[in-house]
Design a protein around this motif. Structure first.
Motif, PDB file in Angstrom:
ATOM      1  N   MET A   1       0.823  -1.198   0.000  1.00 25.28           N
ATOM      2  CA  MET A   1       0.000   0.000   0.000  1.00 25.28           C
ATOM      3  C   MET A   1       0.865   1.259   0.000  1.00 25.28           C
ATOM      4  O   MET A   1       0.495   2.247  -0.608  1.00 25.28           O
ATOM      5  CB  MET A   1      -0.901  -0.029   1.225  1.00 25.28           C
ATOM      6  N   THR A   2       2.031   1.195   0.657  1.00 25.48           N
ATOM      7  CA  THR A   2       2.894   2.373   0.665  1.00 25.48           C
ATOM      8  C   THR A   2       3.522   2.604  -0.705  1.00 25.48           C
ATOM      9  O   THR A   2       3.803   3.742  -1.062  1.00 25.48           O
ATOM     10  CB  THR A   2       3.998   2.239   1.717  1.00 25.48           C
ATOM     11  N   GLY A   3       3.729   1.501  -1.449  1.00 23.48           N
ATOM     12  CA  GLY A   3       4.258   1.652  -2.799  1.00 23.48           C
ATOM     13  C   GLY A   3       3.280   2.373  -3.700  1.00 23.48           C
ATOM     14  O   GLY A   3       3.666   3.217  -4.521  1.00 23.48           O
ATOM     15  N   LEU A   4       2.016   2.056  -3.543  1.00 25.46           N
ATOM     16  CA  LEU A   4       0.985   2.730  -4.325  1.00 25.46           C
ATOM     17  C   LEU A   4       0.882   4.204  -3.962  1.00 25.46           C
ATOM     18  O   LEU A   4       0.694   5.059  -4.841  1.00 25.46           O
ATOM     19  CB  LEU A   4      -0.363   2.045  -4.085  1.00 25.46           C
ATOM     20  N   ALA A   5       1.047   4.510  -2.697  1.00 23.81           N
ATOM     21  CA  ALA A   5       1.013   5.912  -2.262  1.00 23.81           C
ATOM     22  C   ALA A   5       2.200   6.681  -2.806  1.00 23.81           C
ATOM     23  O   ALA A   5       2.150   7.900  -2.935  1.00 23.81           O
ATOM     24  CB  ALA A   5       0.990   5.974  -0.734  1.00 23.81           C
ATOM     25  N   LEU A   6       3.263   6.001  -3.139  1.00 22.37           N
ATOM     26  CA  LEU A   6       4.430   6.665  -3.731  1.00 22.37           C
ATOM     27  C   LEU A   6       4.298   6.762  -5.250  1.00 22.37           C
ATOM     28  O   LEU A   6       4.646   7.774  -5.855  1.00 22.37           O
ATOM     29  CB  LEU A   6       5.700   5.888  -3.363  1.00 22.37           C
ATOM     30  N   LEU A   7       3.776   5.696  -5.877  1.00 21.61           N
ATOM     31  CA  LEU A   7       3.728   5.659  -7.336  1.00 21.61           C
ATOM     32  C   LEU A   7       2.664   6.573  -7.935  1.00 21.61           C
ATOM     33  O   LEU A   7       2.845   7.089  -9.038  1.00 21.61           O
ATOM     34  CB  LEU A   7       3.507   4.224  -7.813  1.00 21.61           C
ATOM     35  N   ILE A   8       1.564   6.769  -7.269  1.00 15.50           N
ATOM     36  CA  ILE A   8       0.516   7.640  -7.809  1.00 15.50           C
ATOM     37  C   ILE A   8       1.000   9.085  -7.934  1.00 15.50           C
ATOM     38  O   ILE A   8       0.861   9.682  -9.012  1.00 15.50           O
ATOM     39  CB  ILE A   8      -0.780   7.515  -6.987  1.00 15.50           C
ATOM     40  N   PRO A   9       1.612   9.688  -6.930  1.00 10.78           N
ATOM     41  CA  PRO A   9       2.133  11.059  -7.125  1.00 10.78           C
ATOM     42  C   PRO A   9       3.262  11.125  -8.156  1.00 10.78           C
ATOM     43  O   PRO A   9       3.360  12.110  -8.898  1.00 10.78           O
ATOM     44  CB  PRO A   9       2.647  11.461  -5.742  1.00 10.78           C
ATOM     45  N   VAL A  10       4.082  10.093  -8.237  1.00 12.19           N
ATOM     46  CA  VAL A  10       5.154  10.090  -9.235  1.00 12.19           C
ATOM     47  C   VAL A  10       4.547  10.045 -10.637  1.00 12.19           C
ATOM     48  O   VAL A  10       4.967  10.783 -11.537  1.00 12.19           O
ATOM     49  CB  VAL A  10       6.114   8.902  -9.000  1.00 12.19           C
ATOM     50  N   ALA A  11       3.526   9.216 -10.836  1.00  9.43           N
ATOM     51  CA  ALA A  11       2.873   9.125 -12.140  1.00  9.43           C
ATOM     52  C   ALA A  11       2.184  10.438 -12.489  1.00  9.43           C
ATOM     53  O   ALA A  11       2.242  10.892 -13.636  1.00  9.43           O
ATOM     54  CB  ALA A  11       1.882   7.974 -12.146  1.00  9.43           C
ATOM     55  N   LEU A  12       1.528  11.038 -11.536  1.00 12.20           N
ATOM     56  CA  LEU A  12       0.878  12.326 -11.797  1.00 12.20           C
ATOM     57  C   LEU A  12       1.912  13.407 -12.104  1.00 12.20           C
ATOM     58  O   LEU A  12       1.697  14.252 -12.983  1.00 12.20           O
ATOM     59  CB  LEU A  12       0.023  12.735 -10.603  1.00 12.20           C
ATOM     60  N   GLY A  13       3.041  13.379 -11.425  1.00 14.22           N
ATOM     61  CA  GLY A  13       4.095  14.351 -11.691  1.00 14.22           C
ATOM     62  C   GLY A  13       4.694  14.178 -13.074  1.00 14.22           C
ATOM     63  O   GLY A  13       4.933  15.160 -13.779  1.00 14.22           O
ATOM     64  N   LEU A  14       4.910  12.947 -13.489  1.00 13.49           N
ATOM     65  CA  LEU A  14       5.453  12.714 -14.827  1.00 13.49           C
ATOM     66  C   LEU A  14       4.451  13.100 -15.907  1.00 13.49           C
ATOM     67  O   LEU A  14       4.821  13.636 -16.955  1.00 13.49           O
ATOM     68  CB  LEU A  14       5.854  11.250 -14.979  1.00 13.49           C
ATOM     69  N   GLY A  15       3.185  12.841 -15.665  1.00 15.39           N
ATOM     70  CA  GLY A  15       2.157  13.264 -16.612  1.00 15.39           C
ATOM     71  C   GLY A  15       2.080  14.770 -16.711  1.00 15.39           C
ATOM     72  O   GLY A  15       1.947  15.324 -17.808  1.00 15.39           O
ATOM     73  N   LEU A  16       2.188  15.463 -15.603  1.00 15.73           N
ATOM     74  CA  LEU A  16       2.178  16.924 -15.600  1.00 15.73           C
ATOM     75  C   LEU A  16       3.420  17.477 -16.298  1.00 15.73           C
ATOM     76  O   LEU A  16       3.331  18.437 -17.062  1.00 15.73           O
ATOM     77  CB  LEU A  16       2.101  17.445 -14.170  1.00 15.73           C
ATOM     78  N   ALA A  17       4.554  16.835 -16.083  1.00 18.24           N
ATOM     79  CA  ALA A  17       5.787  17.274 -16.771  1.00 18.24           C
ATOM     80  C   ALA A  17       5.654  17.087 -18.280  1.00 18.24           C
ATOM     81  O   ALA A  17       6.092  17.943 -19.055  1.00 18.24           O
ATOM     82  CB  ALA A  17       6.981  16.501 -16.239  1.00 18.24           C
ATOM     83  N   GLY A  18       5.054  16.010 -18.719  1.00 13.69           N
ATOM     84  CA  GLY A  18       4.836  15.788 -20.145  1.00 13.69           C
ATOM     85  C   GLY A  18       3.885  16.799 -20.735  1.00 13.69           C
ATOM     86  O   GLY A  18       4.082  17.295 -21.848  1.00 13.69           O
ATOM     87  N   LEU A  19       2.852  17.144 -19.993  1.00 14.11           N
ATOM     88  CA  LEU A  19       1.896  18.142 -20.462  1.00 14.11           C
ATOM     89  C   LEU A  19       2.543  19.515 -20.563  1.00 14.11           C
ATOM     90  O   LEU A  19       2.326  20.249 -21.531  1.00 14.11           O
ATOM     91  CB  LEU A  19       0.699  18.183 -19.513  1.00 14.11           C
TER      92      LEU A  19
END
Length: 49
Positions: A1-19
């Protein structure tokens, strides 16, 4: 569960950087003439001189 809490913000950050990179490229004119560079390689400059 802690891995998911880390990966979701990282994925959102990478998506925002791409945008942000896409909008930066759009504003700087990267998509203004997509065929010009492809056509310039075919033009023989010796004929014009």
């Amino acid at each position: 569960m802690t891995g998911l809490a880390l990966l979701i913000p990282v994925a959102l950050g990478l998506g925002l950087a791409g945008l942000i990179a896409f909008f930066w490229a759009l504003r700087s004119g990267q998509f203004d003439d997509p065929e010009g560079a492809a056509n310039r390689i075919l033009i023989d400059e010796e004929d014009e001189a």
